[in-house]
Design an enzyme around this catalytic site. Structure first.
Site, PDB file in Angstrom:
ATOM      1  N   ARG A  71     -33.059 -23.972  39.639  1.00 29.37           N
ATOM      2  CA  ARG A  71     -31.723 -24.368  40.136  1.00 29.37           C
ATOM      3  C   ARG A  71     -31.867 -25.137  41.454  1.00 29.37           C
ATOM      4  O   ARG A  71     -31.171 -26.093  41.716  1.00 29.37           O
ATOM      5  CB  ARG A  71     -30.833 -23.139  40.383  1.00 29.37           C
ATOM      6  CG  ARG A  71     -30.675 -22.195  39.228  1.00 29.37           C
ATOM      7  CD  ARG A  71     -29.516 -22.601  38.329  1.00 29.37           C
ATOM      8  NE  ARG A  71     -29.859 -23.681  37.409  1.00 29.37           N
ATOM      9  CZ  ARG A  71     -30.664 -23.550  36.339  1.00 29.37           C
ATOM     10  NH1 ARG A  71     -31.246 -22.413  36.046  1.00 29.37           N
ATOM     11  NH2 ARG A  71     -30.913 -24.588  35.566  1.00 29.37           N
ATOM     12  N   ASN A 102     -19.622 -20.965  44.000  1.00 27.42           N
ATOM     13  CA  ASN A 102     -20.838 -21.734  43.706  1.00 27.42           C
ATOM     14  C   ASN A 102     -21.941 -21.433  44.707  1.00 27.42           C
ATOM     15  O   ASN A 102     -21.681 -21.232  45.888  1.00 27.42           O
ATOM     16  CB  ASN A 102     -20.523 -23.229  43.735  1.00 27.42           C
ATOM     17  CG  ASN A 102     -19.508 -23.613  42.676  1.00 27.42           C
ATOM     18  OD1 ASN A 102     -19.258 -22.826  41.766  1.00 27.42           O
ATOM     19  ND2 ASN A 102     -18.930 -24.787  42.791  1.00 27.42           N
ATOM     20  N   VAL A 103     -23.163 -21.468  44.202  1.00 23.09           N
ATOM     21  CA  VAL A 103     -24.307 -21.231  45.080  1.00 23.09           C
ATOM     22  C   VAL A 103     -24.949 -22.555  45.499  1.00 23.09           C
ATOM     23  O   VAL A 103     -25.911 -22.569  46.259  1.00 23.09           O
ATOM     24  CB  VAL A 103     -25.341 -20.273  44.422  1.00 23.09           C
ATOM     25  CG1 VAL A 103     -24.708 -18.900  44.208  1.00 23.09           C
ATOM     26  CG2 VAL A 103     -25.888 -20.826  43.118  1.00 23.09           C
ATOM     27  N   ASP A 104     -24.399 -23.671  45.006  1.00 20.63           N
ATOM     28  CA  ASP A 104     -24.912 -24.970  45.458  1.00 20.63           C
ATOM     29  C   ASP A 104     -24.376 -25.266  46.863  1.00 20.63           C
ATOM     30  O   ASP A 104     -23.547 -24.522  47.390  1.00 20.63           O
ATOM     31  CB  ASP A 104     -24.546 -26.084  44.446  1.00 20.63           C
ATOM     32  CG  ASP A 104     -23.038 -26.351  44.349  1.00 20.63           C
ATOM     33  OD1 ASP A 104     -22.386 -26.497  45.404  1.00 20.63           O
ATOM     34  OD2 ASP A 104     -22.509 -26.426  43.217  1.00 20.63           O
ATOM     35  N   HIS A 119     -20.791 -15.844  46.271  1.00 20.02           N
ATOM     36  CA  HIS A 119     -21.935 -15.411  45.443  1.00 20.02           C
ATOM     37  C   HIS A 119     -23.282 -15.840  46.009  1.00 20.02           C
ATOM     38  O   HIS A 119     -24.264 -15.876  45.273  1.00 20.02           O
ATOM     39  CB  HIS A 119     -21.747 -15.926  44.002  1.00 20.02           C
ATOM     40  CG  HIS A 119     -20.565 -15.305  43.311  1.00 20.02           C
ATOM     41  ND1 HIS A 119     -19.975 -15.837  42.188  1.00 20.02           N
ATOM     42  CD2 HIS A 119     -19.866 -14.170  43.593  1.00 20.02           C
ATOM     43  CE1 HIS A 119     -18.963 -15.066  41.806  1.00 20.02           C
ATOM     44  NE2 HIS A 119     -18.865 -14.059  42.653  1.00 20.02           N
TER      45      HIS A 119
HETATM   46  P1  OAD Z   1     -17.349 -20.900  34.521  1.00 18.49           P
HETATM   47  O1  OAD Z   1     -18.449 -21.608  33.811  1.00 18.49           O
HETATM   48  O2  OAD Z   1     -16.986 -19.535  34.044  1.00 18.49           O
HETATM   49  O3  OAD Z   1     -16.016 -21.778  34.471  1.00 18.49           O
HETATM   50  C1  OAD Z   1     -16.051 -23.160  34.738  1.00 18.49           C
HETATM   51  C2  OAD Z   1     -14.636 -23.708  34.719  1.00 18.49           C
HETATM   52  O4  OAD Z   1     -14.697 -25.081  35.056  1.00 18.49           O
HETATM   53  C3  OAD Z   1     -13.943 -23.622  33.344  1.00 18.49           C
HETATM   54  O5  OAD Z   1     -12.625 -23.144  33.502  1.00 18.49           O
HETATM   55  C4  OAD Z   1     -13.957 -25.074  32.862  1.00 18.49           C
HETATM   56  O6  OAD Z   1     -12.824 -25.388  32.040  1.00 18.49           O
HETATM   57  C5  OAD Z   1     -13.904 -25.830  34.166  1.00 18.49           C
HETATM   58  N1  OAD Z   1     -14.478 -27.190  34.116  1.00 18.49           N
HETATM   59  C6  OAD Z   1     -15.425 -27.711  33.321  1.00 18.49           C
HETATM   60  N2  OAD Z   1     -15.667 -29.000  33.611  1.00 18.49           N
HETATM   61  C7  OAD Z   1     -14.857 -29.303  34.652  1.00 18.49           C
HETATM   62  C8  OAD Z   1     -14.637 -30.474  35.442  1.00 18.49           C
HETATM   63  N3  OAD Z   1     -15.321 -31.624  35.235  1.00 18.49           N
HETATM   64  N4  OAD Z   1     -13.727 -30.416  36.429  1.00 18.49           N
HETATM   65  C9  OAD Z   1     -13.025 -29.273  36.677  1.00 18.49           C
HETATM   66  N5  OAD Z   1     -13.189 -28.145  35.969  1.00 18.49           N
HETATM   67  C10 OAD Z   1     -14.085 -28.164  34.980  1.00 18.49           C
HETATM   68  O7  OAD Z   1     -17.738 -20.894  36.079  1.00 18.49           O
HETATM   69  P2  OAD Z   1     -17.189 -19.975  37.262  1.00 18.49           P
HETATM   70  O8  OAD Z   1     -15.769 -19.600  37.035  1.00 18.49           O
HETATM   71  O9  OAD Z   1     -17.531 -20.669  38.521  1.00 18.49           O
HETATM   72  O10 OAD Z   1     -21.831 -15.966  39.183  1.00 18.49           O
HETATM   73  O11 OAD Z   1     -18.110 -18.701  37.109  1.00 18.49           O
HETATM   74  C11 OAD Z   1     -17.989 -17.643  38.026  1.00 18.49           C
HETATM   75  C12 OAD Z   1     -19.309 -16.964  38.231  1.00 18.49           C
HETATM   76  O12 OAD Z   1     -19.880 -16.608  36.981  1.00 18.49           O
HETATM   77  C13 OAD Z   1     -20.376 -17.827  38.873  1.00 18.49           C
HETATM   78  O13 OAD Z   1     -20.253 -17.862  40.278  1.00 18.49           O
HETATM   79  C14 OAD Z   1     -21.645 -17.173  38.433  1.00 18.49           C
HETATM   80  C15 OAD Z   1     -21.294 -16.921  36.982  1.00 18.49           C
HETATM   81  O14 OAD Z   1     -21.942 -15.915  36.345  1.00 18.49           O
HETATM   82  C16 OAD Z   1     -23.050 -15.399  39.259  1.00 18.49           C
HETATM   83  O15 OAD Z   1     -24.022 -15.856  38.707  1.00 18.49           O
HETATM   84  C17 OAD Z   1     -23.088 -14.166  40.108  1.00 18.49           C
END
Ligand code: OAD
Length: 241
Positions: A71, A102-104, A119
């Site tokens: 990553r 996000n971790v970025d 996170h």
């Molecule tokens: P998800 O992968 O669960 O959700 C990503 C969201 O971004 C979805 O609702 C998509 O519809 C949306 N999406 C996709 N492409 C997009 C774009 N171009 N512009 C805007 N939105 C878009 O990711 P997170 O909700 O961030 O934690 O996940 C939460 C946590 O789960 C992360 O921090 C990570 C993961 O497991 C850990 O690893 C501890």
């Protein structure tokens, strides 16, 4: 005259709106970082319990180190996109706090100055006994056997499933004082982060930018159903009108 300047300054401080942004993987998608739960997302390629849980770390830390090493390498090859940059620009006229899952480091690199990483952060590491020290390593690799000066194994500075989220209270306080809450690019599947939106004031304006439906159980949400970059342009038009 001095009194006038004071009054003007005070007005400006009072007038500034507070915008709190809760971001997730979707905001970095257009920079080339995969989301987790979309089709083709990271959790189709890896088992979350292997690479992002404290149990996984105890079972097989090599796999976990390798996952975060990859990553980091990937992060070194991507750039903040227009959505990150527009969020940073909001600081010119507003009081802005970014709460990111996000971790970025793309919000930092775009210029945002107040960022809460719920996170953790990819570019940092910490000893596995969590004695509080955090070291910046940029995009370097870490391996099993890499230890701090006390001989304690170093691990990614990431909040894994099964661990506490130390920043959650600070984040909740920020949401509770927001005039505008913007939820962008998160599926709101992961708690406690997903629960933050329910701390918003009753009269806060709530916006959601996501190309897909997201389960937000709040009555007054304006859903801008677009990708992060075009969605941010629309958001700015709407809040400046
Ligand atoms: P998800 O992968 O669960 O959700 C990503 C969201 O971004 C979805 O609702 C998509 O519809 C949306 N999406 C996709 N492409 C997009 C774009 N171009 N512009 C805007 N939105 C878009 O990711 P997170 O909700 O961030 O934690 O996940 C939460 C946590 O789960 C992360 O921090 C990570 C993961 O497991 C850990 O690893 C501890």
């Amino acid at each position: 005259e001095i009194l006038n300047i004071f009054v003007m300054l005070k007005c400006e401080i009072v007038m500034k709106r507070k915008i709190v942004i809760l971001s997730g993987a979707g905001i970095s998608a257009e920079s080339g970082i995969k989301t987790f739960r979309d089709s083709n997302g990271l959790w189709e390629e890896y088992r979350v319990e292997d690479v992002a849980s404290i149990d996984g770390w105890y079972r097989n830390p090599e796999i976990v180190q390798e996952f975060y090493n990859q990553r980091r390498v990937q992060l070194s090859t991507v750039e903040p996109n227009r959505a990150h940059k527009l969020i940073a620009q909001l600081e010119r006229e507003n009081d802005v706090v970014v709460i990111t899952q996000n971790v970025d480091n793309l919000h930092e690199r775009a210029g945002s100055s107040r960022i809460i990483h719920l996170h953790g952060e990819l570019t940092k590491i910490t000893p596995e006994d969590k004695n509080g020290d955090v070291y910046d390593i940029g995009y370097q690799q870490i391996k099993m056997g890499d230890c701090d000066s006390r001989g304690v194994q170093l691990r990614p500075y990431i909040v894994w499933f099964g661990e506490d989220v130390p920043e959650i209270n600070r984040a909740a306080e920020e949401v509770a004082t927001a005039d505008i809450l913007l939820i962008i690019g998160t599926s709101l599947n992961v708690y406690p982060a997903a629960g933050l939106i329910y701390y918003a004031k009753k009269d806060a304006q709530i916006y959601l930018i996501d190309p897909n439906d997201v389960n937000v159980r709040l009555a007054n949400v304006v859903h801008i159903k677009e990708n992060a970059t075009s969605g941010m342009e629309k958001f700015i038009e709407q809040v400046s009108a």
